[in-house]
Enzyme design. Structure first.
Site, PDB file in Angstrom:
ATOM      1  N   CYS A   7       0.828  -1.213   0.000  1.00 16.51           N
ATOM      2  CA  CYS A   7       0.000   0.000   0.000  1.00 16.51           C
ATOM      3  C   CYS A   7       0.862   1.263   0.000  1.00 16.51           C
ATOM      4  O   CYS A   7       1.671   1.469   0.903  1.00 16.51           O
ATOM      5  CB  CYS A   7      -0.925  -0.009   1.212  1.00 16.51           C
ATOM      6  SG  CYS A   7      -1.796   1.542   1.461  1.00 16.51           S
ATOM      7  N   CYS A  10       0.449   3.395   3.200  1.00 15.89           N
ATOM      8  CA  CYS A  10       1.170   2.810   4.348  1.00 15.89           C
ATOM      9  C   CYS A  10       2.652   3.166   4.253  1.00 15.89           C
ATOM     10  O   CYS A  10       3.288   3.500   5.258  1.00 15.89           O
ATOM     11  CB  CYS A  10       1.004   1.302   4.389  1.00 15.89           C
ATOM     12  SG  CYS A  10      -0.564   0.721   5.079  1.00 15.89           S
ATOM     13  N   HIS A  49      -3.854   0.546   8.377  1.00 15.04           N
ATOM     14  CA  HIS A  49      -4.372   0.294   7.027  1.00 15.04           C
ATOM     15  C   HIS A  49      -5.840  -0.103   7.091  1.00 15.04           C
ATOM     16  O   HIS A  49      -6.175  -1.272   7.300  1.00 15.04           O
ATOM     17  CB  HIS A  49      -3.563  -0.784   6.303  1.00 15.04           C
ATOM     18  CG  HIS A  49      -4.052  -1.013   4.911  1.00 15.04           C
ATOM     19  ND1 HIS A  49      -3.720  -0.209   3.862  1.00 15.04           N
ATOM     20  CD2 HIS A  49      -4.908  -1.944   4.414  1.00 15.04           C
ATOM     21  CE1 HIS A  49      -4.317  -0.623   2.769  1.00 15.04           C
ATOM     22  NE2 HIS A  49      -5.042  -1.689   3.077  1.00 15.04           N
ATOM     23  N   GLY A  99     -15.191   6.839  -6.798  1.00 13.48           N
ATOM     24  CA  GLY A  99     -14.007   7.499  -7.346  1.00 13.48           C
ATOM     25  C   GLY A  99     -12.729   7.257  -6.562  1.00 13.48           C
ATOM     26  O   GLY A  99     -11.759   7.995  -6.714  1.00 13.48           O
ATOM     27  N   HIS A 104      -6.499   3.013   0.776  1.00 12.75           N
ATOM     28  CA  HIS A 104      -6.144   3.249   2.179  1.00 12.75           C
ATOM     29  C   HIS A 104      -6.940   4.503   2.554  1.00 12.75           C
ATOM     30  O   HIS A 104      -6.769   5.547   1.916  1.00 12.75           O
ATOM     31  CB  HIS A 104      -4.625   3.476   2.313  1.00 12.75           C
ATOM     32  CG  HIS A 104      -4.151   3.712   3.709  1.00 12.75           C
ATOM     33  ND1 HIS A 104      -3.092   3.019   4.286  1.00 12.75           N
ATOM     34  CD2 HIS A 104      -4.560   4.588   4.660  1.00 12.75           C
ATOM     35  CE1 HIS A 104      -2.880   3.463   5.515  1.00 12.75           C
ATOM     36  NE2 HIS A 104      -3.761   4.426   5.764  1.00 12.75           N
ATOM     37  N   HIS A 106      -8.525   7.766   3.264  1.00 14.50           N
ATOM     38  CA  HIS A 106      -7.935   9.116   3.296  1.00 14.50           C
ATOM     39  C   HIS A 106      -9.004  10.161   3.084  1.00 14.50           C
ATOM     40  O   HIS A 106      -9.984   9.932   2.373  1.00 14.50           O
ATOM     41  CB  HIS A 106      -6.821   9.256   2.245  1.00 14.50           C
ATOM     42  CG  HIS A 106      -7.248   8.966   0.844  1.00 14.50           C
ATOM     43  ND1 HIS A 106      -7.362   7.679   0.355  1.00 14.50           N
ATOM     44  CD2 HIS A 106      -7.604   9.776  -0.182  1.00 14.50           C
ATOM     45  CE1 HIS A 106      -7.755   7.723  -0.904  1.00 14.50           C
ATOM     46  NE2 HIS A 106      -7.925   8.994  -1.265  1.00 14.50           N
TER      47      HIS A 106
HETATM   48  P1  AMP Z   1      -8.582   9.031  -4.398  1.00 19.59           P
HETATM   49  O1  AMP Z   1      -8.162   7.634  -4.025  1.00 19.59           O
HETATM   50  O2  AMP Z   1      -9.303   9.093  -5.700  1.00 19.59           O
HETATM   51  O3  AMP Z   1      -9.355   9.726  -3.305  1.00 19.59           O
HETATM   52  O4  AMP Z   1      -7.321   9.928  -4.643  1.00 19.59           O
HETATM   53  C1  AMP Z   1      -6.006   9.621  -4.262  1.00 19.59           C
HETATM   54  C2  AMP Z   1      -5.234  10.907  -4.176  1.00 19.59           C
HETATM   55  O5  AMP Z   1      -3.910  10.586  -3.794  1.00 19.59           O
HETATM   56  C3  AMP Z   1      -5.147  11.709  -5.481  1.00 19.59           C
HETATM   57  O6  AMP Z   1      -5.622  13.041  -5.249  1.00 19.59           O
HETATM   58  C4  AMP Z   1      -3.644  11.705  -5.809  1.00 19.59           C
HETATM   59  O7  AMP Z   1      -3.195  12.906  -6.393  1.00 19.59           O
HETATM   60  C5  AMP Z   1      -3.028  11.469  -4.440  1.00 19.59           C
HETATM   61  N1  AMP Z   1      -1.704  10.830  -4.471  1.00 19.59           N
HETATM   62  C6  AMP Z   1      -1.353   9.702  -5.130  1.00 19.59           C
HETATM   63  N2  AMP Z   1      -0.074   9.386  -4.902  1.00 19.59           N
HETATM   64  C7  AMP Z   1       0.418  10.349  -4.077  1.00 19.59           C
HETATM   65  C8  AMP Z   1       1.691  10.598  -3.487  1.00 19.59           C
HETATM   66  N3  AMP Z   1       2.745   9.774  -3.686  1.00 19.59           N
HETATM   67  N4  AMP Z   1       1.844  11.693  -2.708  1.00 19.59           N
HETATM   68  C9  AMP Z   1       0.798  12.527  -2.508  1.00 19.59           C
HETATM   69  N5  AMP Z   1      -0.435  12.343  -3.010  1.00 19.59           N
HETATM   70  C10 AMP Z   1      -0.628  11.266  -3.799  1.00 19.59           C
HETATM   71 ZN    ZN Z   2      -2.319   1.270   3.686  1.00 17.41          ZN
END
Ligand code: AMP
Ligand code: ZN
Length: 119
Positions: A7, A10, A49, A99, A104, A106
């Site tokens: 992940c 994580c 997680h 979407g 994980h 967030h």
């Molecule tokens: P979602 O799962 O659709 O709510 O969005 C995942 C979010 O994680 C998106 O806005 C990405 O731009 C962000 N994201 C993905 N990888 C990274 C990373 N390495 N660092 C910071 N943000 C990330």
């Molecule tokens: Zn995770």
């Protein structure tokens, strides 16, 4: 605490993948989104997680309450302007139709002067 070795969030919470950190304590990690929609766009995650909001039940009430109480504090610290002229948007995508891309749990916190890139 539960972790998933595959992940990305994580790994970010563990410092194994670099991020622009906004906040950290024993339970939570907050970092700036790599592809921001707004002048301020950070993500706050539980270090544990939990794949999505669909996985929450009453046992998570304390953890989620503490997370929600952190949001306004971190919003101001990261540059969102005060309510009511300022404020912020809180978003959680859940599952494919919700979407969600990263599985994980967030919370997106977005704010700052408009117009925004998206949203
Ligand atoms: P979602 O799962 O659709 O709510 O969005 C995942 C979010 O994680 C998106 O806005 C990405 O731009 C962000 N994201 C993905 N990888 C990274 C990373 N390495 N660092 C910071 N943000 C990330
Ligand atoms: Zn995770």
């Amino acid at each position: 605490m539960e972790h998933d070795a595959s992940c990305i969030f994580c790994k970010i919470a563990a410092g194994q993948i670099p991020s622009r950190v906004a906040y950290e304590d024993a339970e939570f990690f907050a970092f700036h989104d790599i592809n921001p929609w707004a002048p301020v766009h950070f993500l706050i995650i539980p270090k544990a997680h939990i794949p999505s909001m669909a996985h929450l039940d009453a046992s998570h009430a304390g953890l989620m309450g503490r997370l929600m109480a952190l949001v306004p504090q971190l919003a101001l610290q990261t540059g969102c302007r005060p309510y009511p002229q300022g404020g912020f948007r809180l978003v959680t995508n859940t599952g494919a139709e919700g979407g969600q891309e990263i599985h994980h749990l967030h919370f997106h916190v977005m704010g700052g002067p408009r117009p925004w890139a998206r949203g």
